[in-house]
Motif scaffolding. Structure first.
Motif, short mmCIF file in Angstrom:
data_model
loop_
_atom_site.label_atom_id
_atom_site.label_comp_id
_atom_site.label_asym_id
_atom_site.label_seq_id
_atom_site.Cartn_x
_atom_site.Cartn_y
_atom_site.Cartn_z
N ILE A 1 -9.49 -1.98 -89.73
CA ILE A 1 -8.75 -3.11 -89.17
C ILE A 1 -9.60 -3.72 -88.06
O ILE A 1 -10.09 -3.00 -87.18
N GLU A 2 -9.78 -5.03 -88.11
CA GLU A 2 -10.61 -5.71 -87.12
C GLU A 2 -9.84 -6.83 -86.43
O GLU A 2 -9.10 -7.57 -87.08
N VAL A 3 -10.04 -6.92 -85.12
CA VAL A 3 -9.54 -8.04 -84.32
C VAL A 3 -10.76 -8.75 -83.77
O VAL A 3 -11.48 -8.19 -82.93
N SER A 4 -11.05 -9.94 -84.25
CA SER A 4 -12.27 -10.64 -83.85
C SER A 4 -11.94 -12.04 -83.34
O SER A 4 -11.00 -12.67 -83.80
N ASP A 5 -12.75 -12.49 -82.39
CA ASP A 5 -12.59 -13.85 -81.86
C ASP A 5 -13.96 -14.48 -81.71
O ASP A 5 -14.99 -13.78 -81.69
N ASP A 6 -13.99 -15.80 -81.63
CA ASP A 6 -15.25 -16.52 -81.44
C ASP A 6 -15.36 -17.01 -80.00
O ASP A 6 -15.82 -18.11 -79.74
N GLY A 7 -14.95 -16.16 -79.06
CA GLY A 7 -14.94 -16.54 -77.65
C GLY A 7 -16.25 -16.27 -76.94
O GLY A 7 -17.33 -16.31 -77.53
N ALA A 8 -16.14 -15.97 -75.65
CA ALA A 8 -17.32 -15.84 -74.80
C ALA A 8 -18.03 -14.51 -74.96
O ALA A 8 -19.18 -14.36 -74.55
N GLY A 9 -17.37 -13.51 -75.53
CA GLY A 9 -17.98 -12.19 -75.64
C GLY A 9 -17.85 -11.42 -74.34
O GLY A 9 -17.38 -11.94 -73.32
N LEU A 10 -18.25 -10.16 -74.37
CA LEU A 10 -18.16 -9.31 -73.18
C LEU A 10 -19.34 -9.55 -72.25
O LEU A 10 -20.46 -9.80 -72.70
N ASP A 11 -19.09 -9.46 -70.95
CA ASP A 11 -20.12 -9.67 -69.93
C ASP A 11 -20.64 -8.30 -69.49
O ASP A 11 -19.98 -7.57 -68.75
N ARG A 12 -21.84 -7.94 -69.94
CA ARG A 12 -22.40 -6.62 -69.67
C ARG A 12 -22.54 -6.35 -68.17
O ARG A 12 -22.13 -5.30 -67.66
N ALA A 13 -23.10 -7.31 -67.45
CA ALA A 13 -23.33 -7.13 -66.01
C ALA A 13 -22.01 -6.96 -65.26
O ALA A 13 -21.89 -6.14 -64.35
N LYS A 14 -21.02 -7.73 -65.65
CA LYS A 14 -19.71 -7.67 -64.99
C LYS A 14 -19.03 -6.32 -65.23
O LYS A 14 -18.42 -5.74 -64.33
N ILE A 15 -19.17 -5.81 -66.47
CA ILE A 15 -18.56 -4.52 -66.79
C ILE A 15 -19.24 -3.40 -66.02
O ILE A 15 -18.57 -2.51 -65.47
N LEU A 16 -20.57 -3.42 -65.94
CA LEU A 16 -21.30 -2.38 -65.19
C LEU A 16 -20.93 -2.42 -63.71
O LEU A 16 -20.75 -1.37 -63.07
N ALA A 17 -20.84 -3.64 -63.15
CA ALA A 17 -20.49 -3.75 -61.73
C ALA A 17 -19.09 -3.21 -61.47
O ALA A 17 -18.86 -2.51 -60.47
N LYS A 18 -18.16 -3.52 -62.36
CA LYS A 18 -16.79 -3.02 -62.20
C LYS A 18 -16.75 -1.50 -62.36
O LYS A 18 -16.01 -0.81 -61.64
N ALA A 19 -17.54 -0.98 -63.29
CA ALA A 19 -17.57 0.46 -63.50
C ALA A 19 -18.09 1.18 -62.26
O ALA A 19 -17.56 2.22 -61.84
#
Length: 692
Positions: free
Chosen positions: A431-449
């Motif tokens: 089962i897949e949920v896909s969108d054609d949006g902006a995608g994930l922000d790698r730098a933002k995720i690492l900073a939040k982590a």
């Protein structure tokens, strides 16, 4: 007559009708509405109203009565549809759902909510039709064709019968049947709605009983005509009820309260007749096989004969019968399991409304695309997958798809696309949920982590970075809203999917979109498993998780700090999980080169399970271990083998966690022991020198 035994049937049919109503309302083109869709929406409300009157569900009856009147005007073109009108109809549908749930649980619907929705519907009638209307004064219908003659008044009252969407043959049959029940004083209409006014003393219930041979219940509209009233003016509909047919709904005999449902899940499944026929045929084959085995057993008590080759005929017949029994039992098992399978449309149909409402709330334009709606999944899993999918859809709408202005500035279409898809993949469903949006922000995720105290590094792979969003309390939302940003949801998604024996992966590209992939077993009741032996114990590994098995070579094993070991398989280095160490199995093979390495996959990662030997592959019946015993680390469930013994089914990912935690405890114990013996840190030569 106690009609409470029919409650469950009504609840399920009403729920299905409300689902159809919502689907048609969402698909409705307000600029050019489809008449057939409007008729279907009207018939759904009309059918629910009839059942509500039968069972004495007054709140449901009042709401559907007002809604039905407005829908009748809409389908006749007397109300020009707009988006806000459709929104009101959807709001009324939601209220009907709430009322249905209340009655299902044996309680009364919220009276304040009932008055609010009734007032909303009355206000719509006043604004759109210029008429004051209430529960006791339904919206007055304007004659369809003003050129038609007015029907005569009925001094003693009568009944008006309407057939919706029938052909000429049915109309003639209607006239013939009604002519035997009273005097036909008026008839008019077309193929869409044909009406007959009857001067009769026969009750509406009796008339409906006769009409059921001509049309379906949803095609019937039976109304009482008050004394001296023009026969064409619609009045309070008469619905079959336990009380007198012409009594007002509020005076009907009080219905017994339905019992509360045992759980929120639907307790029944719709099964095609072909599947039932298949099971009946297979049961017949089993009976024939049983008779064959009985004859062999009875013949075995006498003399045995042999054929020309010297083989015992009785033994040959027994083997043949057992083979037939095995084949029939397997076919019967598959046929019974297929009954539990329902199409994914059951799940996907929940989301058009969610996407429509949430996109409007966020100021975004989103098109929902569904693929693989006919793909089947176990009914128990479809109930449990709805909540995780809801979280993923909300995240895609809130975090993924951009506003029209931002999308157009990036060279995209102003309307985003959200896709829900399902397909079979081996013994699993993807089962897949896909969108054609902006995608994930790698730098933002690492900073939040890092801000959350998680151990991360810039050298982490994208797959590992994306997995960080499943950490408890993790959220990159800049503002907390009622849509997202509270740090709950994604960890729940992962946990729920794991409890169903599945795993979740994320694929993302900046500026192109995100795909969240869920892999689930088709059913939790039957499992294709590989039997492995560790010491004297037999365990089951799901075949869907097994990639290959091999004999490890000593030169391919690489010890790491902390007691970890990696196995090189071609160009990959896989963590080694010794089953005997993780589960404390005695008398097992402990040297990896003498073990069998079973390469398995879980949550997108591969591991090497070290076992003593491979026993074989077989289908097993899954038993919930937590329900029957308790939660066991590293174990997902249990099964009973052919010899009556219990075999535990391994949880691949949890096995690795369990192995790591045991190694960590051993390291801590070693460190504690080392601190207690300081001399262990001093070289022996230095100790001797100090002693001298």
């Amino acid at each position: 007559m106690d009609i409470s035994e029919f409650y469950d049937t009504f609840f399920e049919e009403a729920e299905e009708l409300l689902g159809d109503m919502e689907a048609h309302l969402l698909d409705l083109n307000v600029d050019d509405p489809d008449v057939e869709q409007l008729n279907a929406i009207f018939r759904a409300a009309h059918s629910i109203k009839g059942g509500a009157g039968t069972f004495g569900f007054e709140a449901l009856l009042r709401t559907t009565h007002l809604l039905e009147n407005l829908l009748d005007h809409a389908r006749r073109g007397r109300i020009a549809l707009r988006r806000d009108i459709v929104d009101t109809f959807l709001e009324a549908k939601d209220m009907l759902n709430d009322q249905l749930d209340a009655y299902r649980q044996g309680t009364e619907p919220d009276p304040e909510a009932l008055e609010r929705i009734c007032e909303t519907l009355r206000k719509m009638a006043l604004e759109e039709l210029g008429e004051e209307t209430g529960d006791d004064a339904p919206v007055t219908a304007v004659p369809v064709a003003t050129a038609e003659p007015e029907p005569p008044a009925l001094p003693g009252g009568g009944v008006r019968v309407a057939l919706l969407g029938v052909d000429e043959k049915d109309r003639q049959l209607l006239i013939e049947e009604l002519g035997q029940l009273g005097e036909i004083v008026f008839q008019s209409g077309d193929a869409d709605r044909f009406e007959v006014t009857l001067n009769t003393s026969v009750s509406a219930t009796d008339i409906e009983a006769v009409m059921c041979f001509i049309a379906e219940p949803e095609q019937l509209d039976i109304q009482a005509v008050a004394a001296s009233e023009p026969a064409a003016a619609p009045t309070e509909p008469v619905v079959p009820a336990p009380a007198a047919p012409d009594a007002a709904p509020e005076k009907a005999a009080p219905a017994a309260k339905p019992k509360a449902a045992a759980s929120g899940e639907s307790s029944s499944i719709r099964v095609p007749v072909t599947k039932v026929d298949q099971i009946i045929n297979l049961v017949g084959e089993l009976i024939i096989t049983q008779s064959m085995l009985n004859q062999v057993a009875e013949g075995g008590q006498g003399k045995h004969s042999t054929d020309s080759s010297g083989q015992d005929n009785g033994s040959a017949a027994l083997v043949t019968g057992l083979n037939l029994l095995q084949r029939n039992a397997r076919d019967l098992q598959e046929a019974v399991m297929s009954i539990r399978m329902v199409p994914m449309d059951y799940v996907f149909s929940r989301f058009p409304r969610l996407v429509r409402d949430l996109a409007a709330k966020l100021g975004k334009e989103v098109e929902l695309v569904t693929e693989g709606k006919s793909t089947e999944l176990d009914k128990s899993l479809t109930e449990r997958i709805i909540d995780p999918l809801t979280h993923l859809v909300r995240n895609s709408l809130d975090h993924g798809i951009e506003t029209p202005a931002i999308r157009q500035a990036a060279g995209k279409s102003g309307t985003g696309t959200l896709t829900l898809s399902a397909q079979h993949q081996g013994g699993n469903i993807l089962i897949e949920v896909s969108d054609d949006g902006a995608g994930l922000d790698r730098a933002k995720i690492l900073a939040k982590a890092r801000a959350n105290g998680l151990s991360v590094s810039d050298s982490m792979s994208d797959d590992d970075v994306w997995q960080l969003v499943f950490a408890p309390g993790f959220s990159t939302a800049e503002q907390v809203s009622d849509v997202s940003g509270r740090g709950v949801g994604m960890d729940v998604v992962k946990r729920n999917i794991q409890t169903m024996g599945g795993h979740v992966e994320i694929l993302s590209r900046p500026g192109e979109g995100t795909v969240t992939r869920i892999v689930l077993p088709l059913t939790l009741a039957i499992l294709d498993g590989m039997s492995i032996k560790v010491g004297a114990e037999v365990f089951i590994v799901p075949v869907s998780a097994v990639i290959e098995s091999l004999q490890p070579r000593r030169e391919d094993l690489y010890p790491m700090a902390g007691g970890d070991v990696l196995l090189k398989v071609r160009e990959d280095y896989l963590p080694v999980v010794a089953v005997h160490h993780a589960l404390d199995v005695d008398d097992a093979v402990t040297e990896p080169p003498r073990c069998i390495a079973v390469i398995v996959q879980g949550e997108g990662r591969r591991y090497a399970l070290m076992v003593d030997e491979l026993v074989g592959q077989q289908q097993v019946v899954v038993k919930n271990l937590e329900t029957n015993y308790r939660k066991v680390p590293g174990i997902s469930a249990a099964t009973i083998l052919g010899d009556g013994s219990v075999a535990l089914i391994l949880d691949i990912v949890d096995m690795h966690r369990l192995s790591q935690s045991k190694k960590e405890r051993q390291r801590e114990q070693h460190n504690v022991a080392t601190r207690r013996r300081p001399e262990a840190l001093i070289p022996p030569a230095l100790i001797k020198e100090v002693e001298h």
